[in-house]
Write a protein that holds these residues in place. Structure first.
Motif, PDB file in Angstrom:
ATOM      1  N   UNK A 446     103.747  -4.669 -11.067  1.00  0.00           N
ATOM      2  CA  UNK A 446     103.154  -4.090 -12.272  1.00  0.00           C
ATOM      3  C   UNK A 446     102.055  -4.983 -12.828  1.00  0.00           C
ATOM      4  N   UNK A 447     102.290  -6.293 -12.786  1.00  0.00           N
ATOM      5  CA  UNK A 447     101.283  -7.231 -13.288  1.00  0.00           C
ATOM      6  C   UNK A 447      99.997  -7.141 -12.490  1.00  0.00           C
ATOM      7  N   UNK A 448     100.147  -7.030 -11.179  1.00  0.00           N
ATOM      8  CA  UNK A 448      98.966  -6.953 -10.320  1.00  0.00           C
ATOM      9  C   UNK A 448      98.183  -5.663 -10.576  1.00  0.00           C
ATOM     10  N   UNK A 449      98.881  -4.544 -10.674  1.00  0.00           N
ATOM     11  CA  UNK A 449      98.209  -3.257 -10.911  1.00  0.00           C
ATOM     12  C   UNK A 449      97.531  -3.237 -12.278  1.00  0.00           C
ATOM     13  N   UNK A 450      98.202  -3.784 -13.281  1.00  0.00           N
ATOM     14  CA  UNK A 450      97.632  -3.789 -14.633  1.00  0.00           C
ATOM     15  C   UNK A 450      96.405  -4.687 -14.711  1.00  0.00           C
ATOM     16  N   UNK A 451      96.468  -5.843 -14.085  1.00  0.00           N
ATOM     17  CA  UNK A 451      95.330  -6.757 -14.096  1.00  0.00           C
ATOM     18  C   UNK A 451      94.133  -6.152 -13.357  1.00  0.00           C
ATOM     19  N   UNK A 452      94.387  -5.466 -12.275  1.00  0.00           N
ATOM     20  CA  UNK A 452      93.298  -4.816 -11.542  1.00  0.00           C
ATOM     21  C   UNK A 452      92.638  -3.730 -12.396  1.00  0.00           C
ATOM     22  N   UNK A 453      93.431  -3.006 -13.131  1.00  0.00           N
ATOM     23  CA  UNK A 453      92.858  -1.963 -13.992  1.00  0.00           C
ATOM     24  C   UNK A 453      92.033  -2.589 -15.116  1.00  0.00           C
ATOM     25  N   UNK A 454      92.496  -3.695 -15.643  1.00  0.00           N
ATOM     26  CA  UNK A 454      91.762  -4.371 -16.711  1.00  0.00           C
ATOM     27  C   UNK A 454      90.395  -4.845 -16.222  1.00  0.00           C
ATOM     28  N   UNK A 455      90.330  -5.392 -15.028  1.00  0.00           N
ATOM     29  CA  UNK A 455      89.047  -5.859 -14.502  1.00  0.00           C
ATOM     30  C   UNK A 455      88.110  -4.693 -14.174  1.00  0.00           C
TER      31      UNK A 455
END
Length: 600
Positions: A446-455
């Motif tokens: 979840x952290x990886x997917x959320x960080x990718x969306x933020x960038x």
């Protein structure tokens, strides 16, 4: 006969006038069910193509007198009706004017004077009523007696628009015009309401213009598609003001989803009515969809700029969302709807928000936690950015469990709705904080997917890029370490987890996993140290506490081991493994104390 209304009966019109058109002129009827003359099936097949209309009819007294000349004249008039397709006879139809086989004739001295009376299904039926119309009267009456309702109606020329090849006659079994509407679709509003069944549906299968619904399932009012279907049906039949009134009633009763559906229907009919938009905003607010409610209020104000109620609702929404300046702006434009207390609350909220901004600028995390709590208490219970600020401060102070709890207490808005409301840059900051919390708790995917969306939302956000880089490194270390641990390569697995901890030294999951490896390698002291570090940032991390209890047991530190086991048992009394370990630890402690006593 089944009427459309118990209070006002429509003018009498026979089955033939609805089915065969308006060629036949009927005389006035009395309230007797035997006042409709019958027709001969043979004469029906020989009707000429150019019918003639009767110019005069007998009066009511002559008609009731059962005059043979009048009956003969009526039969001749009927036989001159235009040719139509034949209808298969049924047990309820009698074209020849003869009594049905199941009707029994009784004598005139039984209460009917000179009339020939027949008994059918226990009912006295005059001779003139044993034809189609009489059978129909009997069918309706029997049905109403058995069902206790009056869902069968008889249409008249005053409330029926003929439709299809046979007027409003539709045959069962798929015959006829299968795409045509029911008779009730053409009834006036009042008639439609009166014949509606308790579940709000209308009948569909047929005999003539009498309608009866079969095998239709009750819609699931709880689902959104069913509600949408209901609204579409209502929107084609009802006035939007009536829909709004119904929605208001549902809203008062706490049925917010139903109210929202009715407001949607009203808006679909009249999208430029400010009150419909404002009421829809209230329903959305009650359902927790505050961001959508804001847009509805804005639309209402666009339609009617001086709509005080919409300004007040929008001000309250901005207050709950932590936007004090906008709340004050709309409170001042609410007219008599708002009072000085509302404006004072918004001004107090603005003071707390200013302190939050100042504390974050100076990286004063403890003050930030304090001010965010005060802001939430001041009325910003749905301010997602305030909860994110609080979680960020807790992460910086390595209070990971509290950070996760802070985000869970906040609203759960849709990501796309947040992007629309806060903008791409604002939502990227919110997602960055969430990614940090997910990573600290061990939700690496979840952290990886959320960080990718933020960038993606804000490619120029350096902090978001840093969080994404860290999330990738930590997720890879955890995955690599797990594979090595499953292969019983505990030393290599320990090194893999250590590499991940270089990027995130306080990650509780990596610490606990490395403790497992060290326990397998016999390094129980170091394993306890890792468990202590994990529990420092997450006091409720049960796996780390269990692992520490096991390590204490291996080190024969029974007292601290029992303490950890007891805490675990209090959290989950049904855990048999913990119960057995606790019992064994208590027995070992007892033996150790006995041994120490003997030595003394």
């Amino acid at each position: 006969m089944g009427d459309l209304s118990p209070e006002k009966k429509p003018a009498g019109c026979s089955l033939f006038s609805a089915v065969f058109g308006r060629r036949v002129l009927w005389t006035r009827r009395s309230t007797s069910t035997g006042s409709i003359a019958t027709m001969n099936a043979a004469s029906l097949a020989k009707t000429p193509s150019t019918p003639k209309r009767r110019k005069s009819g007998s009066d009511e007294s002559a008609f009731l007198g059962n005059s043979s000349s009048v009956a003969e004249e009526q039969r001749k008039s009927i036989t001159k009706a235009p040719m139509h397709p034949k209808i298969p006879p049924s047990k309820n139809q009698n074209y020849g004017g003869k009594p049905p086989e199941d009707a029994t004739k009784i004598s005139s001295d039984q209460g009917h004077g000179n009339q020939n009376v027949y008994v059918k299904n226990g009912r006295r039926v005059p001779k003139e009523a044993v034809g189609i119309s009489g059978e129909l009267e009997s069918y309706i009456s029997d049905h109403q007696k058995s069902k206790g309702s009056s869902t069968l109606v008889r249409a008249s020329s005053s409330n029926v628009m003929l439709h299809g090849n046979l007027g409003n006659l539709r045959q069962g079994g798929g015959g006829g015009n299968t795409t045509s509407r029911d008779v009730l679709d053409y009834l006036p509003k009042t008639a439609r309401e009166e014949v509606a069944t308790p579940n709000g549906k209308y009948p569909t299968s047929v005999m003539g213009n009498v309608v009866k619904k079969q095998n239709e399932e009750k819609p699931n009012v709880g689902s959104q598609p069913a509600a949408g279907s209901l609204c579409r049906a209502l929107s084609t039949r009802m006035d939007p003001e009536q829909l709004k009134i119904m929605g208001n009633e549902d809203y008062k009763n706490g049925n917010f989803a139903e109210a929202l559906a009715l407001y949607d229907a009203a808006i679909s009919i009249d999208p430029n009515k400010a009150s419909y938009r404002s009421n829809r905003s209230a329903a959305l607010t009650a359902l927790g969809k505050l961001l959508e409610a804001v847009f509805e209020c804005r639309e209402a104000i666009r339609i009617e700029p001086h709509y005080h109620r919409a300004h007040l609702r929008l001000a309250n929404l901005h207050l709950r969302l932590g936007e004090a300046e906008k709340a004050i702006y709309h409170y001042k434009r609410s007219g008599p709807e708002a009072d000085h207390a509302d404006i004072s609350n918004a001004q107090a909220l603005q003071a707390h928000l200013n302190k939050c901004t100042e504390a974050r600028r100076h990286r004063d995390w403890n003050t930030l936690i304090k001010e965010t709590a005060a802001t939430i208490s001041a009325g910003s219970d749905s301010a997602l950015q305030i909860y994110a600020l609080q979680a960020e401060a807790l992460i910086k102070l390595h209070r990971h469990q509290e950070a996760d709890e802070a985000l869970q207490k906040g609203p759960n808005f849709d990501v796309d709705a947040c992007t629309k409301f806060f903008g791409p840059i604002g939502n990227a900051n919110l997602l960055m904080v969430r990614a940090q919390v997910d990573m600290a708790i061990g939700r690496f995917d979840d952290a990886l997917a959320t960080a990718q969306r933020a960038t993606r939302l804000d490619p120029n956000n350096r902090e978001a890029s840093s969080v994404l880089k860290k999330a990738k490194a930590v997720a890879a270390a955890r995955s690599n370490g797990n594979q090595l641990f499953k292969a019983a390569k505990f030393y290599e697995a320990c090194n893999a987890y250590s590499e991940g901890l270089e990027h995130d030294p306080y990650n509780s999951v990596l610490l606990c996993n490395r403790a497992a490896c060290r326990s397998k390698l016999g390094q129980c002291e170091k394993a306890v140290e890792d468990c202590n570090a994990a529990l420092a940032v997450r006091p409720g991390y049960a796996k780390a506490r269990l692992r520490r209890a096991d390590c204490y047991a291996k080190l024969e530190k029974w007292e601290v081991s029992i303490k950890d086991y007891e805490m675990l048992q209090n959290e989950d009394p049904e855990d048999e493994e913990v119960s057995r370990a606790l019992m064994e630890a208590k027995e070992q402690l007892k033996k150790q104390r006995e041994l120490d006593y003997e030595i003394k």
